[in-house]
Scaffold this motif. Structure first.
Motif, mmCIF file in Angstrom:
data_model
loop_
_atom_site.group_PDB
_atom_site.id
_atom_site.type_symbol
_atom_site.label_atom_id
_atom_site.label_comp_id
_atom_site.label_asym_id
_atom_site.label_seq_id
_atom_site.Cartn_x
_atom_site.Cartn_y
_atom_site.Cartn_z
ATOM 1 N N MET A 160 4.099 -7.665 7.541
ATOM 2 C CA MET A 160 4.183 -6.707 8.213
ATOM 3 C C MET A 160 2.621 -6.631 8.986
ATOM 4 N N HIS B 7 8.864 -0.117 8.433
ATOM 5 C CA HIS B 7 8.717 -1.325 8.391
ATOM 6 C C HIS B 7 8.760 -2.458 7.395
ATOM 7 N N ASP B 8 7.910 -2.019 6.141
ATOM 8 C CA ASP B 8 7.788 -3.412 5.163
ATOM 9 C C ASP B 8 9.568 -4.059 4.632
ATOM 10 N N ASP C 89 7.776 3.671 3.355
ATOM 11 C CA ASP C 89 7.979 1.978 3.378
ATOM 12 C C ASP C 89 8.059 1.711 2.862
ATOM 13 N N ASP C 90 7.075 1.320 1.992
ATOM 14 C CA ASP C 90 6.141 0.371 1.124
ATOM 15 C C ASP C 90 7.239 0.220 0.095
ATOM 16 N N ASP D 96 0.873 -1.121 -0.017
ATOM 17 C CA ASP D 96 -0.414 0.535 0.320
ATOM 18 C C ASP D 96 1.030 1.255 -0.001
ATOM 19 N N LEU E 176 5.764 -4.949 15.366
ATOM 20 C CA LEU E 176 6.574 -3.536 15.282
ATOM 21 C C LEU E 176 6.874 -3.872 16.281
ATOM 22 N N VAL F 181 2.703 -6.257 2.827
ATOM 23 C CA VAL F 181 2.950 -5.313 3.615
ATOM 24 C C VAL F 181 2.102 -4.151 3.983
ATOM 25 N N ASN G 87 0.471 0.890 17.508
ATOM 26 C CA ASN G 87 0.882 2.558 16.587
ATOM 27 C C ASN G 87 -0.385 3.456 15.576
ATOM 28 N N HIS H 51 3.391 9.354 5.232
ATOM 29 C CA HIS H 51 2.656 8.311 3.403
ATOM 30 C C HIS H 51 2.555 9.823 2.128
ATOM 31 N N GLU I 152 -2.116 -2.537 15.571
ATOM 32 C CA GLU I 152 -1.525 -2.100 14.094
ATOM 33 C C GLU I 152 -1.833 -1.393 13.505
ATOM 34 N N PHE I 153 -1.770 -0.331 12.062
ATOM 35 C CA PHE I 153 -2.172 0.197 11.757
ATOM 36 C C PHE I 153 -2.636 -1.006 10.444
ATOM 37 N N ASN I 154 -1.976 -1.756 9.965
ATOM 38 C CA ASN I 154 -2.648 -2.835 8.870
ATOM 39 C C ASN I 154 -3.230 -3.934 9.586
ATOM 40 N N PHE J 291 -5.504 9.720 11.617
ATOM 41 C CA PHE J 291 -4.465 8.734 11.313
ATOM 42 C C PHE J 291 -3.431 9.682 10.737
ATOM 43 N N ASN K 97 -2.305 3.275 3.093
ATOM 44 C CA ASN K 97 -1.312 4.038 3.865
ATOM 45 C C ASN K 97 -2.423 5.303 2.320
HETATM 46 C C1 BDR Z 1 2.761 -0.232 8.709
HETATM 47 O O1 BDR Z 1 1.358 0.494 8.185
HETATM 48 C C2 BDR Z 1 1.992 1.596 7.171
HETATM 49 O O2 BDR Z 1 1.612 2.558 7.535
HETATM 50 C C3 BDR Z 1 3.484 0.747 7.121
HETATM 51 O O3 BDR Z 1 3.596 1.562 5.500
HETATM 52 C C4 BDR Z 1 3.525 -0.848 7.626
HETATM 53 O O4 BDR Z 1 3.321 -1.578 6.481
HETATM 54 C C5 BDR Z 1 3.373 -0.037 9.946
HETATM 55 O O5 BDR Z 1 2.779 -0.396 11.324
#
Ligand code: BDR
Ligand code: CA
Length: 326
Positions: A163, A256-257, A14-15, A10, A203, A137, A171, A98, A177-179, A81, A39
């Motif tokens: 991930m 992260h990714d 970091d992707d 996405d 994370l 990811v 986060n 992002h 966590e986001f994903n 976010f 993202n």
């Molecule tokens: C994950 O969430 C996204 O914002 C980042 O790309 C990463 O995959 C981290 O929580």
């Protein structure tokens, strides 16, 4: 050993680095990239991915995936976010962690006609001639949709690397966590699908496999387009982490990714890997939380979860790959 993979992204800062690392490192045989909403909206994550693939001169096929999560449209939450993942620079300009990749040239790359979940279903309908793994990811919407189309594909996927999640770290909400929070129903479906091998990079690991300002200097010295773009992404992420989510090292960010790709290149990048049972909470305050069962007698273990990472190895792997860009 070369690992053949399909990468689900996405893109996202970091992707983008994960895409570049997978495309450039010869130990990774990148078969396809699939995009998903996360993202950014799907159109933006797809455009960003096209531009990054151009940057590393990769001609691998690109598939567009799901425009919305399986059940809940997270758009109102996404606004919060963006607010939390935003910093203001010295000139008072706002930067989101992002952003759209406006600094890269527009891309006329073609997108495949088949939607990503249908592509997964067709690719893994039979056992591929060369064992192939999936690396996700972003939110798990594409893969969960593919499992709805054809649940039998699980037995033909060599390994699923994800991930997402966090045990001691979060986060998106106090516990998620986001994903996983972005599409928890998809995460639950994937966890319960019975994959032969599922590796989770949460994370807990990525917050330790940090990239620092000094590492950014190394990227700058390498000087290839990939290295310089990674440096730009990290610089912005370091600002956001410093102002919003400080880590254990100063002037550092989580990236992260690409840790998922680095693991497939050298599995010793992950340290403290535990084989546990995981699920995803779909209720109340813990909606989207990765739930891990640490009980000794648990006999339904489904995931190898990394709790730590070797940040020096991780950065070295990225540097070696970026040198191969021209
Ligand atoms: C994950 O969430 C996204 O914002 C980042 O790309 C990463 O995959 C981290 O929580
Ligand atoms: Ca991502």
């Amino acid at each position: 050993m070369t690992r053949r993979i399909i990468l689900d992204v996405d893109t996202g800062s970091d992707d983008a680095v994960a895409v570049m690392l997978a495309a450039l490192n010869p130990a990774i045989d990148l078969m396809a990239v699939c995009t998903v909403k996360g993202n950014q909206p799907l159109d933006n994550t797809t455009e960003n991915t096209k531009k990054v693939l151009d940057l590393v001169h990769s001609d691998i096929p690109l598939y567009r995936g799901c425009k919305e999560p399986l059940v809940r449209n997270a758009a109102p939450w996404q606004v919060q976010f963006e607010d939390r993942a935003t910093v203001v620079d010295e000139e008072g300009k706002k930067h989101f962690i992002h952003e759209d990749f406006d600094m890269l040239p527009a891309s006329d790359r073609k997108i495949e006609d088949t939607p990503a979940p249908v592509f997964y279903s067709e690719y893994f309908k039979n056992k591929p001639e060369v064992s192939t793994s999936i690396v996700c990811v972003g939110p798990l919407t594409n893969l969960a949709t593919a499992l709805s189309i054809n649940p039998d594909i699980v037995s033909n996927i060599e390994e699923l690397v994800i991930m997402g999640g966090g045990d001691d770290e979060s986060n998106a909400t106090s516990s998620s966590e986001f994903n996983f929070f972005f599409d928890p129903e998809a995460a639950q479906k994937v966890f319960q699908a019975g994959f032969k091998k599922m590796t989770i990079i949460p994370l807990d690991c990525t917050h330790k496999a940090m990239v620092t300002k000094d590492d950014c200097k190394r990227f700058e010295e390498i000087g290839t387009p990939a290295a310089l773009f990674a440096k730009e992404m990290c610089k912005k992420r370091i600002e956001v982490h410093t102002q919003r989510q400080p880590l254990t090292l100063p002037d550092a960010c989580a990236l992260h990714d690409p840790v998922c790709i680095a693991y497939l290149i050298d599995e010793t990048v992950l340290t403290d890997v535990r084989f546990l049972h995981i699920d995803c909470s779909l209720s109340g305050l813990t909606y989207g939380q990765m739930v891990t069962d640490h009980r000794y007698f648990q006999d339904n273990r489904n995931a190898h979860i990394a709790y730590n990472g070797d940040r020096r190895k991780f950065v070295d792997i990225m540097c070696e790959a970026f040198k191969l860009n021209y």
